[in-house]
Motif scaffolding. Structure first.
Motif, short mmCIF file in Angstrom:
data_model
loop_
_atom_site.label_atom_id
_atom_site.label_comp_id
_atom_site.label_asym_id
_atom_site.label_seq_id
_atom_site.Cartn_x
_atom_site.Cartn_y
_atom_site.Cartn_z
N VAL A 539 0.85 -1.16 -0.01
CA VAL A 539 0.00 -0.17 -0.05
C VAL A 539 1.05 1.21 -0.22
CG1 VAL A 539 -1.64 1.24 1.44
CG2 VAL A 539 -1.95 -1.08 1.03
N LEU A 540 1.82 1.07 0.75
CA LEU A 540 2.73 2.52 0.95
C LEU A 540 3.34 2.76 -0.63
CD1 LEU A 540 4.38 1.77 4.45
CD2 LEU A 540 2.59 3.44 3.83
N PHE A 541 4.08 1.70 -1.08
CA PHE A 541 4.67 1.55 -2.46
C PHE A 541 3.52 2.15 -3.29
CE2 PHE A 541 5.25 -0.36 -6.58
CZ PHE A 541 6.14 0.23 -6.90
N GLU A 542 2.49 1.69 -3.35
CA GLU A 542 1.38 2.23 -4.43
C GLU A 542 0.94 3.47 -4.35
OE1 GLU A 542 -0.96 -2.07 -5.02
OE2 GLU A 542 -1.62 -0.59 -3.54
N MET A 773 -14.83 6.52 0.36
CA MET A 773 -15.32 7.64 0.21
C MET A 773 -14.59 8.65 -0.54
SD MET A 773 -16.39 8.17 4.14
CE MET A 773 -16.76 10.06 4.03
N HIS A 774 -13.22 8.32 -0.59
CA HIS A 774 -12.13 9.07 -1.32
C HIS A 774 -12.38 8.68 -2.81
CE1 HIS A 774 -9.61 9.62 2.49
NE2 HIS A 774 -10.56 10.48 2.53
N ARG A 775 -12.53 7.25 -3.01
CA ARG A 775 -12.42 6.78 -4.15
C ARG A 775 -13.54 6.57 -5.23
NH1 ARG A 775 -11.92 1.88 -4.15
NH2 ARG A 775 -11.75 1.45 -1.76
N VAL A 776 -14.46 6.45 -4.30
CA VAL A 776 -15.93 5.95 -5.02
C VAL A 776 -17.02 7.25 -4.88
CG1 VAL A 776 -17.78 4.48 -5.14
CG2 VAL A 776 -15.56 3.71 -5.10
N VAL A 777 -16.97 7.90 -3.83
CA VAL A 777 -17.97 8.82 -3.40
C VAL A 777 -17.66 10.24 -4.26
CG1 VAL A 777 -19.20 10.60 -1.99
CG2 VAL A 777 -18.70 8.28 -1.33
N ALA A 778 -16.23 10.49 -4.12
CA ALA A 778 -15.65 11.65 -4.77
C ALA A 778 -15.11 11.26 -5.93
CB ALA A 778 -14.45 11.98 -3.83
N GLY A 779 -14.15 10.24 -5.98
CA GLY A 779 -14.01 9.34 -7.42
C GLY A 779 -12.63 10.03 -7.61
N ILE A 780 -11.50 9.51 -6.66
CA ILE A 780 -10.10 9.80 -7.03
C ILE A 780 -9.30 8.55 -6.50
CG2 ILE A 780 -9.86 11.22 -4.93
CD1 ILE A 780 -7.83 12.63 -6.34
N GLU A 781 -8.49 7.78 -7.34
CA GLU A 781 -7.55 6.89 -6.80
C GLU A 781 -6.36 6.93 -7.84
OE1 GLU A 781 -8.75 2.90 -7.17
OE2 GLU A 781 -10.33 3.46 -8.46
N ALA A 782 -5.29 6.40 -7.11
CA ALA A 782 -4.03 6.11 -7.67
C ALA A 782 -4.22 4.67 -8.59
CB ALA A 782 -2.87 5.92 -6.79
N VAL A 783 -3.85 4.67 -9.66
CA VAL A 783 -4.08 3.33 -10.42
C VAL A 783 -2.54 2.85 -10.99
CG1 VAL A 783 -6.24 3.38 -11.11
CG2 VAL A 783 -4.77 4.66 -12.61
N GLU A 784 -1.48 3.65 -10.64
CA GLU A 784 0.03 3.29 -11.00
C GLU A 784 0.65 3.96 -9.63
OE1 GLU A 784 1.59 4.58 -14.59
OE2 GLU A 784 0.35 3.42 -15.80
#
Length: 866
Positions: A539-542, A773-784
């Motif tokens: 997780v920390l690396f991602e 809430m961050h990834r789905v409700v607001a809609g932001i996530e790291a994918v790399e």
């Protein structure tokens, strides 16, 4: 104009003294770049100073890397100061040079240390609380000072003074590491506190984690030793170029002070009548002080910090003062937090003021039952003069405080609360139109703050406060979004690896101490908890792109999975092992949280499959292809065994619990798409049957809303989020909670406490919902890794009309916001320079994005469905 900002070395705050990396990696942000800007290279200017000599070099780098870039110059020497500036090029033009970030190497070699531990030669005695000593030494400097550093640590906790002035602003130095393996030190610039001629150094000592009480049911004392010891090394450069070094040795003196006892659980007792002004200044009459005893330094490695220190980060004033008469007041600070009180008081000589703390009131008074045996009481006995006082070496978790023995009126400013935790950089924010959900997110933030107290603890108030591995394992995705926790967790994971190597086991908390009942626990691999060894480094690396951290923890991760595999046996089912399972499932009896609806071996086997899958990904990132293939094959085997044992052909998961279905979906354990559809439909039905109430514990809570939202059941996920009836996230909000509770109903509707001997009102594990809430409700996530590529995928639902999230990524600030009006959703997203993104909207539109701000709109159907 293109500008370089936010230059950082490793995960340190700017200006950090005493770093432990000889080759610190460099990161930076690029801002104000035109839309067509693409970094083609960089130059790094390194100015370094050692013993008054400064050299400068410039190093050219090809490519677009800007995150944790390898150190381009010769390694730093011990004590060497460095200033680093960066500029970037698009292949034709150069930006201006950034502002320089500074740092200074600590004592990088073991033989740099000359100081030894010193303390009182008196027998420390026995009993629950012993009076901590102070130590002092006068010394003469042979000329004006140009540079001086104090390297400070202790057996116990320490606060240094020079010539009557406190050194630095760090609290509870050196913090808590696995003292038998690693002892951290702090570095301070003390140039302005020293002078030619006579000087004096003095150090307060406290029990801290070294010999203070730790653990439940009375706990244990003297875990690392029964004697305190100061370790101080002053290195002073004079104008003529000579260096004088003053270290703790047999030349120091020891004596008592006004602190009668200090304990992290029980508090501090202070007698102002015992104050001796000038004790840390030259010329003080120290005739009653005694020669110190020189302690055995032991075998731990002396290590520099990789994370931030503890500091007073905020001061809270009471929002309500309740006068109970006879000099007794109850204060409500409006926010549960970790810290201590500071008072400005007066009264006759010998008069005692007592400060007590609690998280909640019951029947209008402090509720101390959840504190168990922790006294959390501070006292000061006055000397007949006005005082401005706070305890030095204790910390409490509380919202409410009782002040008794107060003389006269209690007026504004007389009592404030100093918030104390690791001074981490804030990285993430979230907002929404629903004030209840916004408050829930704020509760998550405050629970993180109250429990990142040098290590990631479970709670800050009762006789526990341990680095529970399961709590941070499930919460790490949330924590890494909200704060810069990587340096702190990097240090903690090194302790974990050291304990694991010694014990041949990942213990349930780190640092590990053999306290009942866990001293009798078999060394079975404890799913969810022990999985921190393999899951959290990834997780920390991602989130940060820190491949070196991932590499360093790789052997620990492999050893963890090997122990799980060995205990599972050939059938790949984790049966007949000691497990905590879906801990604190609300359906379990209050007195036995292990008796969850979901079979504990189902939980353990699901985690076995997930840990193998994730370790395969770790190995691939590290270029360990053979390992990657082996762990992927193992994950497939475990998944097949899990499906055969726990999943029926009609999609029913054994136990028919929310957690069982959620783990199966989140860890990709369904044997076929058809069975998956049946199973996840059953999960949604369970949520509807419960009217949105949560029915998960530590294992199921982090994944239940994801399991719904990614399988076409977004409405049920929002129904859970917006539910106000226990058990639910908003139940605590509705009932005045300002942090995340350990139990879904730690405070019952009738105002009584649920299972008072094991209830905390500040436990962040169930706050793992914030990651969704961050990834789905607001809609932001790291994918790399390191947010090199971002996915913007807002999924509006429920009664929300807006949401937003902002995160300071390793490349710069990324953000998204959406608002719903007249059936249309307007989205705005910002991508930092150096990253790319994809906008994935519910209407099926997928758009590639470069850096800059981008707008989009999509429509909802008439009934609000996507």
């Amino acid at each position: 104009m293109t500008t370089v900002t936010h230059v950082r070395l490793e995960h340190h705050e700017p200006g950090r003294l005493g770093i432990g990396e000889a080759r610190p990696r460099i990161s930076w942000h690029i801002v104000d770049a035109p839309a067509d800007f693409a970094p083609h290279g960089a130059e790094i200017r390194v100015s370094r100073t050692l013993r008054g000599t400064t050299t400068e070099s410039t190093h050219a780098l090809d490519g677009s890397d800007q995150v944790l870039v390898d150190w381009p110059a010769a390694p730093l020497a011990s004590r060497e100061a460095v200033a680093v500036s960066v500029r970037v090029s698009d292949g034709e033009k150069w930006s201006d040079w950034s502002d320089a970030v500074t740092a200074e190497a600590g004592l990088l070699q073991a033989d740099d240390w000359k100081a030894v531990p010193v303390g009182s030669a008196d027998d420390p005695g026995e009993g629950p609380h012993r009076r901590p000593e102070r130590v002092r030494r006068e010394f003469t400097l042979d000329g004006p000072v140009t540079r001086a550093r104090a390297y400070v640590t202790a057996h116990g906790v320490i606060e240094l003074e020079l010539n009557g002035q406190r050194v630095g602003d760090e609290e509870l130095t050196p913090g808590w590491t696995s003292y038998t393996h690693r002892l951290r030190y702090a570095t301070f610039d003390v140039t302005d506190q020293l002078r030619a001629g006579a000087n004096c150094a003095g150090a307060w000592l406290g029990d801290g984690w070294w010999r203070g009480r730790l653990g439940f049911a009375g706990g244990l004392r003297d875990i690392y030793g029964d004697a305190l010891g100061a370790i101080v090394q002053l290195e002073v450069e004079l104008e003529d170029g000579t260096v004088q070094t003053i270290v703790t040795d047999s030349e120091w003196q020891a004596g008592s002070g006004p602190i009668l006892m200090s304990d992290l659980y029980d508090g501090e007792r202070y007698d102002a009548r015992e104050e001796d002004a000038g004790w840390s200044t030259a010329g003080f009459d120290a005739s009653e002080w005694s020669p110190v005893a020189v302690r055995d330094a032991g075998t731990p490695e002396m290590v520099a910090p990789s994370g931030p220190p503890l500091r007073v980060v905020e001061t809270l004033s009471p929002v309500e003062v309740m006068d109970r008469g006879d000099g007794r007041f109850l204060l409500d600070f409006g926010q549960n937090h970790s810290g201590r009180l500071r008072i400005k008081a007066s009264g006759p000589e010998g008069h005692t003021i007592r400060l007590r703390h609690a998280e909640v009131l019951v029947d209008g008074e402090l509720c101390t039952e959840p504190l168990r045996t922790a006294e959390v009481t501070d006292e000061i006995t006055l000397a007949g003069e006005d005082v401005d006082w706070s305890p030095r070496f204790t910390i409490h978790g509380y919202r409410f405080a009782e002040v008794s023995g107060w003389v006269g009126d209690l007026t504004p400013g007389d009592v404030v609360s100093e918030v104390i935790h690791s001074d981490m950089e804030r990285l993430g924010w979230f907002a929404t139109s629903d004030e209840r959900i916004a408050r829930l997110h704020e509760n998550v933030v405050w629970s993180l703050r109250g429990n990142f107290v040098d290590i990631p603890t479970d709670c800050p108030q009762r006789d526990e406060r341990l680095g529970w591995t399961g709590d941070i394992q499930v919460f790490a995705p949330t924590a890494t979004f909200l704060y810069g926790v990587t340096g702190l967790l990097s240090s903690w994971l090194q302790d974990l690896a050291a304990e694991q190597d010694e014990l041949d086991w990942v213990p349930p908390y780190v640092p590990y101490i053999e306290i009942p009942p866990f001293d009798a626990m078999t060394h079975d691999p404890l799913a969810v908890w022990g999985d921190v060894a393999s899951l959290t480094p990834l997780v920390l690396f991602e989130r940060t792109g820190d491949l070196a951290l991932l590499r360093r923890q790789y052997e620990s991760a492999k050893a963890w999975l090997a122990s799980v595999e060995a205990n599972a046996g050939d059938d790949r089912i984790c049966a007949d092992t000691e497990q905590l399972g879906d801990w604190l499932d609300p359906n379990a009896p209050a007195e036995d949280p292990t008796k969850a609806m979901t079979d504990r071996y189902l939980v353990a086997t699901a985690y076995f499959a997930w840990a193998a899958r994730r370790l395969s990904q770790t190995a691939a990132h590290l270029g360990e292809e053979a390992d990657a293939e082996r762990y992927a094959a193992l994950a497939d085997e475990v998944a097949a065994a899990y499906a055969d044992r726990y999943i029926s052909a009609d999609g029913t998961v054994d136990g028919d619990s929310q957690t069982g279905y959620a783990l199966t979906e989140a860890f990709d354990l369904w044997p076929s798409p058809e069975i998956r559809e049946k199973g996840t439909t059953r999960l949604a039905a369970l949520v509807d049957e419960a009217d949105g109430r949560v029915s998960t514990g530590f294992a199921g809570t982090p994944v239940v809303t994801d399991a719904l939202s990614r399988t076409g059941h977004l409405a049920e996920a929002y129904r859970m989020l917006e539910c106000e009836e226990a058990p639910s996230w908003l139940y605590a909000v509705k009932n005045g909670g300002t942090t995340i509770w350990e139990r879904w109903d730690s405070l019952k509707p009738d105002g009584t406490v649920n299972a008072g001997d094991m209830t905390s009102f500040n436990h962040y594990a169930l706050g793992s919902i914030a990651d969704w809430m961050h990834r789905v409700v607001a809609g932001i996530e790291a994918v790399e890794p390191g947010w090199k590529r971002i996915r913007f995928a807002p999924r509006p639902g429920g009664d929300l009309t807006s949401a937003s999230a902002t995160h300071v990524t390793p490349y710069g600030t990324a953000s998204i916001s959406w608002t719903l009006s007249d059936g249309e959703v307007h989205v705005s997203a910002t991508v930092p320079v150096g990253a790319t993104a994809v906008m994935d909207l519910p209407d099926g539109t997928v758009t590639e994005l470069g850096h800059g701000t981008h707008e989009a709109t999509f429509a909802l159907t008439a009934d609000g469905a996507l």
